[in-house]
Design an enzyme around this catalytic site. Structure first.
Site, PDB file in Angstrom:
ATOM      1  N   CYS A  39      -0.969  -2.871   2.893  1.00 16.34           N
ATOM      2  CA  CYS A  39      -2.177  -2.529   2.198  1.00 16.34           C
ATOM      3  C   CYS A  39      -3.352  -2.564   3.117  1.00 16.34           C
ATOM      4  CB  CYS A  39      -2.380  -3.396   0.983  1.00 16.34           C
ATOM      5  SG  CYS A  39      -4.110  -2.770   0.239  1.00 16.34           S
ATOM      6  N   CYS A  48      -6.975  -3.987   1.274  1.00  8.87           N
ATOM      7  CA  CYS A  48      -6.833  -5.450   1.006  1.00  8.87           C
ATOM      8  C   CYS A  48      -5.359  -6.128   0.980  1.00  8.87           C
ATOM      9  CB  CYS A  48      -7.552  -5.685  -0.350  1.00  8.87           C
ATOM     10  SG  CYS A  48      -6.947  -4.258  -1.570  1.00  8.87           S
ATOM     11  N   SER A  49      -4.796  -6.365  -0.123  1.00  8.92           N
ATOM     12  CA  SER A  49      -3.632  -7.041  -0.141  1.00  8.92           C
ATOM     13  C   SER A  49      -2.511  -6.869  -1.328  1.00  8.92           C
ATOM     14  CB  SER A  49      -3.751  -8.507  -0.094  1.00  8.92           C
ATOM     15  OG  SER A  49      -4.862  -9.031  -1.290  1.00  8.92           O
ATOM     16  N   CYS A  50      -2.732  -5.218  -1.824  1.00 11.51           N
ATOM     17  CA  CYS A  50      -2.156  -4.760  -3.131  1.00 11.51           C
ATOM     18  C   CYS A  50      -0.845  -5.111  -2.571  1.00 11.51           C
ATOM     19  CB  CYS A  50      -2.270  -3.301  -3.300  1.00 11.51           C
ATOM     20  SG  CYS A  50      -4.063  -2.930  -3.573  1.00 11.51           S
TER      21      CYS A  50
END
Ligand code: FE
Length: 192
Positions: free
Chosen positions: A98, A101-103
């Site tokens: 991602c 961000c950090s999906c």
């Protein structure tokens, strides 16, 4: 740039503020964290992968509608509202990132590892995937194409790794025990 205040302290301060203002219920938050620490983790995704390896009809359903196929196991909800499953082959390797961000598909893999949230992984996975994989211990042959999937606010990707050779005698649950989180993100292969 290093953070002036450790992230755990910052998170705690933020949590305190949210609780003080009545925006979150600490008991509900503790329950959620406990659930992710003890019940929800990569084993969920591993069960999906092992089923796809052993049941061709399930594999077809998984690749055509990942969300519905993982819901057959009762895996629904947080961060897997729209799951797309991407299969590795001999000549194609899939890698998930991602960049924003950090999906991450929490309900299938648990909470993301720190390297997944690291700005350097997020930036380099797209530009230099082969080098990033090699640094993480996965050397791919030059004729293997790498497809990078950038998670969005809508879609969560799960890599369907190749079933390793020499595993024909293993049961579905024995196979599931071989499947790692890293293999389902695409930074490792599954080893027998
Ligand atoms: Fe994200």
């Amino acid at each position: 740039m290093t953070d002036p205040v450790p992230i755990a302290l910052r998170a705690e301060a933020l949590e305190q503020l949210l609780v003080e203002r009545g925006l979150v219920d600490p008991a509900a938050m503790d329950a959620l964290i406990r659930e992710y620490e003890t019940e929800i983790g990569p084993l969920n995704g591993a069960r999906v992968v092992a089923r796809a390896w052993t049941d061709p009809a399930y594999r077809r359903r998984l690749l055509s509608d990942g969300t519905a196929a993982v819901a057959e196991f009762g895996f629904t909800g947080l961060q897997i509202e729209h799951v797309v499953v991407v299969p590795n082959t001999e000549k194609l390797h899939n890698l998930v990132v991602c960049t924003l961000c950090s999906c991450y598909p929490w309900a299938l893999l648990g909470l993301p590892p720190s390297w997944y949230k690291d700005p350097s992984y997020r930036a380099r996975a797209v530009k230099q995937p082969r080098a990033v994989l090699a640094e993480m211990g996965l050397q791919l042959a030059d004729d293997v194409e790498i497809q990078v999937w950038d998670s969005s606010s809508e879609v969560r990707y799960l890599v369907l790794p190749e079933r390793p050779a020499g595993t024909a005698h293993l049961s579905e649950s024995e196979l599931a025990a071989l499947v790692t989180r890293d293999a389902m993100v695409g930074v490792a292969k599954v080893h027998p």
